[in-house]
Design a protein around this motif. Structure first.
Motif, PDB file in Angstrom:
ATOM      1  N   GLU A 109       0.841  -1.188   0.000  1.00  0.00           N
ATOM      2  CA  GLU A 109       0.000   0.000   0.000  1.00  0.00           C
ATOM      3  C   GLU A 109       0.878   1.241   0.000  1.00  0.00           C
ATOM      4  OE1 GLU A 109      -4.056  -1.495   2.299  1.00  0.00           O
ATOM      5  OE2 GLU A 109      -2.551  -0.329   3.394  1.00  0.00           O
ATOM      6  N   ILE A 110       0.394   2.266  -0.670  1.00  0.00           N
ATOM      7  CA  ILE A 110       1.080   3.556  -0.695  1.00  0.00           C
ATOM      8  C   ILE A 110       0.332   4.506   0.236  1.00  0.00           C
ATOM      9  CG2 ILE A 110       1.696   5.533  -2.131  1.00  0.00           C
ATOM     10  CD1 ILE A 110       1.788   3.589  -4.526  1.00  0.00           C
ATOM     11  N   ASP A 111       1.037   5.077   1.197  1.00  0.00           N
ATOM     12  CA  ASP A 111       0.455   6.075   2.103  1.00  0.00           C
ATOM     13  C   ASP A 111       1.164   7.396   1.824  1.00  0.00           C
ATOM     14  OD1 ASP A 111      -0.615   7.609   4.084  1.00  0.00           O
ATOM     15  OD2 ASP A 111      -0.070   6.288   5.756  1.00  0.00           O
ATOM     16  N   VAL A 112       0.551   8.226   0.982  1.00  0.00           N
ATOM     17  CA  VAL A 112       1.187   9.464   0.540  1.00  0.00           C
ATOM     18  C   VAL A 112       1.380  10.404   1.727  1.00  0.00           C
ATOM     19  CG1 VAL A 112       1.033  11.434  -1.022  1.00  0.00           C
ATOM     20  CG2 VAL A 112       0.184   9.192  -1.748  1.00  0.00           C
ATOM     21  N   LYS A 113       2.610  10.790   1.956  1.00  0.00           N
ATOM     22  CA  LYS A 113       3.012  11.693   3.048  1.00  0.00           C
ATOM     23  C   LYS A 113       2.674  11.129   4.423  1.00  0.00           C
ATOM     24  CE  LYS A 113       4.973  14.639   2.147  1.00  0.00           C
ATOM     25  NZ  LYS A 113       6.422  14.615   1.779  1.00  0.00           N
ATOM     26  N   LYS A 114       2.348   9.847   4.499  1.00  0.00           N
ATOM     27  CA  LYS A 114       2.072   9.174   5.776  1.00  0.00           C
ATOM     28  C   LYS A 114       0.962   9.866   6.580  1.00  0.00           C
ATOM     29  CE  LYS A 114       5.509   6.454   4.787  1.00  0.00           C
ATOM     30  NZ  LYS A 114       5.231   5.103   4.236  1.00  0.00           N
ATOM     31  N   VAL A 115      -0.098  10.264   5.869  1.00  0.00           N
ATOM     32  CA  VAL A 115      -1.222  10.937   6.542  1.00  0.00           C
ATOM     33  C   VAL A 115      -2.511  10.128   6.408  1.00  0.00           C
ATOM     34  CG1 VAL A 115      -0.216  13.233   6.288  1.00  0.00           C
ATOM     35  CG2 VAL A 115      -1.724  12.345   4.487  1.00  0.00           C
ATOM     36  N   GLY A 116      -2.376   8.862   6.061  1.00  0.00           N
ATOM     37  CA  GLY A 116      -3.559   8.025   5.901  1.00  0.00           C
ATOM     38  C   GLY A 116      -4.209   8.098   4.537  1.00  0.00           C
ATOM     39  N   ASP A 117      -3.502   8.674   3.566  1.00  0.00           N
ATOM     40  CA  ASP A 117      -4.004   8.747   2.187  1.00  0.00           C
ATOM     41  C   ASP A 117      -3.535   7.480   1.463  1.00  0.00           C
ATOM     42  OD1 ASP A 117      -4.930   9.442  -0.283  1.00  0.00           O
ATOM     43  OD2 ASP A 117      -3.962  11.402  -0.351  1.00  0.00           O
ATOM     44  N   ILE A 118      -4.323   6.419   1.616  1.00  0.00           N
ATOM     45  CA  ILE A 118      -3.899   5.086   1.195  1.00  0.00           C
ATOM     46  C   ILE A 118      -4.320   4.783  -0.242  1.00  0.00           C
ATOM     47  CG2 ILE A 118      -4.000   2.614   1.709  1.00  0.00           C
ATOM     48  CD1 ILE A 118      -2.669   4.237   3.889  1.00  0.00           C
ATOM     49  N   THR A 119      -3.398   4.226  -0.999  1.00  0.00           N
ATOM     50  CA  THR A 119      -3.684   3.712  -2.332  1.00  0.00           C
ATOM     51  C   THR A 119      -3.325   2.234  -2.369  1.00  0.00           C
ATOM     52  OG1 THR A 119      -3.319   5.809  -3.494  1.00  0.00           O
ATOM     53  CG2 THR A 119      -3.048   3.806  -4.775  1.00  0.00           C
ATOM     54  N   GLU A 120      -4.301   1.407  -2.703  1.00  0.00           N
ATOM     55  CA  GLU A 120      -4.058  -0.025  -2.880  1.00  0.00           C
ATOM     56  C   GLU A 120      -3.456  -0.284  -4.257  1.00  0.00           C
ATOM     57  OE1 GLU A 120      -7.675  -2.123  -0.355  1.00  0.00           O
ATOM     58  OE2 GLU A 120      -7.901  -1.789  -2.499  1.00  0.00           O
ATOM     59  N   THR A 121      -2.751  -1.391  -4.365  1.00  0.00           N
ATOM     60  CA  THR A 121      -2.194  -1.780  -5.662  1.00  0.00           C
ATOM     61  C   THR A 121      -2.723  -3.158  -6.056  1.00  0.00           C
ATOM     62  OG1 THR A 121      -0.212  -2.714  -4.601  1.00  0.00           O
ATOM     63  CG2 THR A 121      -0.096  -0.432  -5.343  1.00  0.00           C
ATOM     64  N   HIS A 122      -3.175  -3.243  -7.286  1.00  0.00           N
ATOM     65  CA  HIS A 122      -3.681  -4.500  -7.826  1.00  0.00           C
ATOM     66  C   HIS A 122      -2.939  -4.815  -9.117  1.00  0.00           C
ATOM     67  CE1 HIS A 122      -7.371  -4.453  -5.246  1.00  0.00           C
ATOM     68  NE2 HIS A 122      -7.099  -3.162  -5.260  1.00  0.00           N
ATOM     69  N   LEU A 123      -2.544  -6.061  -9.267  1.00  0.00           N
ATOM     70  CA  LEU A 123      -1.934  -6.506 -10.509  1.00  0.00           C
ATOM     71  C   LEU A 123      -3.036  -6.949 -11.452  1.00  0.00           C
ATOM     72  CD1 LEU A 123       1.036  -6.685 -11.375  1.00  0.00           C
ATOM     73  CD2 LEU A 123       0.930  -9.127 -10.912  1.00  0.00           C
ATOM     74  N   MET A 124      -2.973  -6.500 -12.690  1.00  0.00           N
ATOM     75  CA  MET A 124      -4.016  -6.779 -13.663  1.00  0.00           C
ATOM     76  C   MET A 124      -3.398  -7.434 -14.896  1.00  0.00           C
ATOM     77  SD  MET A 124      -6.761  -4.116 -15.331  1.00  0.00           S
ATOM     78  CE  MET A 124      -5.503  -3.007 -15.971  1.00  0.00           C
ATOM     79  N   ILE A 125      -3.910  -8.588 -15.243  1.00  0.00           N
ATOM     80  CA  ILE A 125      -3.499  -9.256 -16.475  1.00  0.00           C
ATOM     81  C   ILE A 125      -4.679  -9.228 -17.427  1.00  0.00           C
ATOM     82  CG2 ILE A 125      -4.082 -11.557 -15.584  1.00  0.00           C
ATOM     83  CD1 ILE A 125      -1.803 -12.661 -17.312  1.00  0.00           C
ATOM     84  N   THR A 126      -4.443  -8.790 -18.631  1.00  0.00           N
ATOM     85  CA  THR A 126      -5.517  -8.734 -19.620  1.00  0.00           C
ATOM     86  C   THR A 126      -5.075  -9.439 -20.889  1.00  0.00           C
ATOM     87  OG1 THR A 126      -4.737  -6.590 -20.409  1.00  0.00           O
ATOM     88  CG2 THR A 126      -6.482  -6.572 -18.770  1.00  0.00           C
ATOM     89  N   GLU A 127      -6.013 -10.053 -21.523  1.00  0.00           N
ATOM     90  CA  GLU A 127      -5.756 -10.771 -22.757  1.00  0.00           C
ATOM     91  C   GLU A 127      -6.857 -10.461 -23.741  1.00  0.00           C
ATOM     92  OE1 GLU A 127      -4.373 -11.925 -25.027  1.00  0.00           O
ATOM     93  OE2 GLU A 127      -4.275 -14.094 -25.137  1.00  0.00           O
ATOM     94  N   SER A 128      -6.488 -10.135 -24.938  1.00  0.00           N
ATOM     95  CA  SER A 128      -7.474  -9.876 -25.975  1.00  0.00           C
ATOM     96  C   SER A 128      -7.421 -10.993 -27.008  1.00  0.00           C
ATOM     97  CB  SER A 128      -7.205  -8.525 -26.654  1.00  0.00           C
ATOM     98  OG  SER A 128      -8.125  -8.330 -27.701  1.00  0.00           O
ATOM     99  N   HIS A 129      -8.585 -11.468 -27.371  1.00  0.00           N
ATOM    100  CA  HIS A 129      -8.674 -12.448 -28.450  1.00  0.00           C
ATOM    101  C   HIS A 129      -8.826 -11.763 -29.801  1.00  0.00           C
ATOM    102  CE1 HIS A 129      -8.680 -15.805 -25.761  1.00  0.00           C
ATOM    103  NE2 HIS A 129      -9.782 -15.429 -25.147  1.00  0.00           N
ATOM    104  N   GLU A 130      -8.733 -10.427 -29.811  1.00  0.00           N
ATOM    105  CA  GLU A 130      -8.829  -9.686 -31.058  1.00  0.00           C
ATOM    106  C   GLU A 130      -7.455  -9.541 -31.698  1.00  0.00           C
ATOM    107  OE1 GLU A 130     -12.273  -6.549 -31.040  1.00  0.00           O
ATOM    108  OE2 GLU A 130     -11.104  -6.278 -29.223  1.00  0.00           O
ATOM    109  N   CYS A 131      -7.423  -9.583 -33.007  1.00  0.00           N
ATOM    110  CA  CYS A 131      -6.169  -9.455 -33.746  1.00  0.00           C
ATOM    111  C   CYS A 131      -5.561  -8.072 -33.499  1.00  0.00           C
ATOM    112  CB  CYS A 131      -6.415  -9.658 -35.239  1.00  0.00           C
ATOM    113  SG  CYS A 131      -4.906  -9.757 -36.223  1.00  0.00           S
ATOM    114  N   GLY A 132      -4.237  -8.035 -33.367  1.00  0.00           N
ATOM    115  CA  GLY A 132      -3.551  -6.773 -33.166  1.00  0.00           C
ATOM    116  C   GLY A 132      -3.268  -6.455 -31.717  1.00  0.00           C
ATOM    117  N   ARG A 133      -3.790  -7.267 -30.810  1.00  0.00           N
ATOM    118  CA  ARG A 133      -3.533  -7.072 -29.391  1.00  0.00           C
ATOM    119  C   ARG A 133      -3.024  -8.367 -28.795  1.00  0.00           C
ATOM    120  NH1 ARG A 133      -8.142  -4.110 -26.143  1.00  0.00           N
ATOM    121  NH2 ARG A 133      -6.399  -4.116 -24.668  1.00  0.00           N
TER     122      ARG A 133
END
Length: 309
Positions: free
Chosen positions: A112-136
């Protein structure tokens, strides 16, 4: 009262103990990508291009060149599970967009990121995406979710080779190159550095004080017309300024109050929750992760970095 979630209630939650088959079935992903030669005219066909379609509904997904190899939903999910197990993580949510043309899976990172340690929390999520469309191809990103306002934005795990093309077998080496599965694992190892880079940028922007006039100039430069007064600027400029000046969720936190970081979060809040939605929530989420909404956020953070850092 509707509770807004960063994932827009899309996809299916994954619980401990579910098998791969159960996960695929719950998410509506228990089908394969099949290929078929294309027929045209009265009695003509070609194998240079192939029709890619869902095995369950026969719905067309895309047109492939004969060199493109489809990645199957099971292969993608199994590889992501392997990575998560090796790093003591667990998939939280999987699903698809555009009637199965795009597949996504999320796992929450124990960072978690706590900007300036004041309780301003940002969670981090890993995202995997796959496209079955051509070109991606297969893509790995990080999704940052600021808890106080559920503002989200994605950033690539690394700038180069973030997309893996469909030109080789999923688990086999091709012409001396590592298999796709091992290349995915290699990309994922860069996630921690990407999180720390974003944390550093956020903290440095929180140290930059901004006046109302400076914030207004930033917004007009990014989204407006420098030859018009504020009252005639686009909605995004006027709304973001109001969010920055106290109407935004979390705008009173010391990390955000009259700072460049606060202005960034104002823009993120507008793009996430105030920008007009054309189409479904699925369309908006896809745009936020990969499309124009993502591009707007990325361009604005780069603008702030170039001016102040």
């Amino acid at each position: 009262m509707t509770v807004r979630t960063w994932y827009r209630n899309l996809g299916t939650p994954i619980t401990s103990g579910m098998t791969i088959d159960e996960q695929l079935k719950e998410a509506g992903l228990d089908w394969t990508v099949e290929l078929s030669p294309i027929s045209y005219g009265d009695d003509c066909s070609t194998e240079e291009y192939l029709a890619a379609y869902r095995s369950d509904t026969q719905q067309m997904l895309s047109i492939y060149g004969k060199w493109r190899k489809p990645f199957q939903n099971r292969q993608i999910l199994e590889t992501f599970h392997t990575f998560c197990e090796q790093n003591d993580l667990q998939i939280d949510r999987i699903g698809c967009l555009k009637a199965g043309k795009e597949l996504f899976a999320f796992t929450k990172l124990p960072i978690e990121i706590d900007v300036k340690k004041v309780g301003d929390i940002t969670e981090t999520h890993l995202m995997i995406t796959e496209s079955h469309e051509c070109g991606r191809g297969l893509q790995i990103d990080l999704y940052f979710n600021r808890l106080v306002c559920t503002n989200g934005m994605t950033r690539p795990v690394r700038q180069r080779q973030q997309i893996i093309n469909h030109v080789s077998n999923y688990n086999s080496e091709t012409r001396g190159r590592a298999s796709v599965a091992s290349r995915i694992a290699g990309i994922l190892t860069h996630a921690l550095k990407t999180v720390r880079d974003y944390e550093n940028i956020s903290n440095r922007l929180a140290d930059v004080a901004l006046t109302k006039q400076e914030a207004e100039l930033h917004l007009i430069k990014a989204f407006g017309d420098p030859n018009k007064p504020l009252a005639e600027q686009p909605k995004i400029v006027q709304t973001c300024l109001k969010l920055f000046l106290g109407e935004g969720q979390g705008s009173d936190l010391l990390s955000a109050y009259n700072t460049a970081y606060g202005l960034l979060e104002s823009v993120k809040e507008y793009i996430n929750w105030h920008s007009p939605v054309r189409g479904s929530l699925e369309t908006a989420f896809s745009s936020l992760c990969y499309g124009s909404r993502k591009q707007k956020q990325e361009a604005f953070i780069q603008q702030l970095v170039s001016v102040h850092l």
